[in-house]
Design an enzyme around this catalytic site. Structure first.
Site: not given
Length: 356
Positions: A36, A45
């Site tokens: 992330r 994502r």
């Protein structure tokens, strides 16, 4: 599974370090490096559910390669999740934004163990194997590819707690209250993990890491009975099964996060793993003297130290390599990289490691 003709490896630094051979520089990779903190990960994502990515080889491959395209890393690690094992054993696992993994129907008591199923690993987790094979091809020999699993104790905790927990107040009592059932559950998980890791090597994984993320909840007595016993079995049985199938063995890494130095020493003296991962609380010199020179050590930069200035991150990374020594050492963070970590810090960390 078919024979693969993968391109020759151009950078074997991490494999050499894992085996205790000479290296020109300490190899470096980062736990959760495909994740992330990267804008390209967040973009992908935003279009797909977490487990859809895990279960779609092309997407898992794309995310695995993102940090390799961007940074001078010495290894890649397949994008997946440790909780795919409880999934194929019959438990629902959901990834909830801002919460993390949730298992809505956890094992409330030993009678619930009967709900678990024995999966056909090659079929039910075949998507991980496909992702590994595809990624090996796409890497084109640039760096080795790491496969991984959660350790039995860590997975047992998720299966009982129903998600992450800062106390393990539901799963830890099992170790005292339901000893036999705890061992029964741990053995069921272990059997799945062994087949899962063998499948990953057959698919093309060149190292294997076993994440014992809940090692910090076990003293030496509990570690020996409920973690080490199964870690050792995994290593021995994976090697046996590879030998029987005439598949070359690969180095294996155990990462018991938060384990006591006594527990780490037990693991090191057994020599069932080539590499032992250390979290950021362990002193490098003490670890080196206690754990000996028969195992390679991996770690152990504090993930929060990545929020320092790029110059200081670089200096700290270089200092850690000096403290561990270049031989039998793999540089990494002491746990997974945090989502807010500046990308510049990752570049500085790698540069600092490679500067020695």
């Amino acid at each position: 599974m078919t024979e693969h003709n993968f391109p020759p490896l151009q950078n074997d630094r991490i494999l050499r370090a894992a085996k205790g051979e000479e290296v020109d520089k300490a190899p470096v990779w980062i736990m959760r490096q495909a994740g992330r903190y990267l804008p390209e990960f967040r973009e992908l994502r935003s279009k797909h559910d977490f487990f859809t990515i895990c279960q779609t080889p092309a997407l898992a491959c794309e995310i695995t390669l993102q940090p390799i395209k961007r940074f001078d890393l010495d290894a890649s690690i397949i994008f997946s999740d440790i909780l795919v094992v409880p999934q194929v054993m019959g438990l629902t696992v959901e990834m909830k934004p801002g919460v993390g993994p949730v298992l809505p129907n956890p094992l409330l008591d030993p009678s619930h163990i009967s709900r678990l199923i024995t999966p056909n690993v090659e079929a039910d987790l075949g998507y991980v194997g496909e992702a590994i094979t595809l990624t090996r091809q796409k890497l084109n020999g640039k760096v080795p590819l790491i496969g991984f699993t959660g350790a039995p104790w860590t997975l047992m905790c998720y299966m009982i707690e129903g998600g992450g927990s800062s106390t393990l107040s539901k799963s830890r009592p099992w170790l005292y209250k339901y000893r036999e059932d705890s061992h029964k559950l741990l053995q069921m998980i272990t059997d799945v993990i062994i087949d899962y890791l063998v499948m990953q090597v057959k698919a093309g994984a060149q190292l294997l890491q076993v994440f014992e993320s809940h090692g910090d909840f076990l003293n030496l007595e509990l570690f020996e009975e409920y973690s080490f016993k199964y870690l050792k079995q995994i290593s021995e049985k994976v090697k046996q099964k590879l030998d029987v199938q005439n598949i070359p063995r690969v180095p294996m890494i155990a990462f018991p996060k938060g384990a006591t130095l006594d527990s780490l020493e037990l693991l090191a003296q057994d020599e069932s793993y080539d590499v032992i991962g250390l979290d950021w609380t362990v002193n490098p010199q003490e670890a080196r003297s206690r754990l000996g020179d028969k195992v390679t050590l991996q770690g152990n930069m504090d993930p929060c130290a990545m929020f320092d200035t790029p110059q200081n991150v670089r200096k700290r990374a270089a200092k850690i390599v000096e403290n561990f020594g270049k031989r039998r050492y793999i540089a990494n963070l002491g746990h997974g990289i945090l989502p807010e970590t500046p990308v510049a810090s990752v570049e500085s960390f790698i540069a600092g490691v490679h500067s020695i």
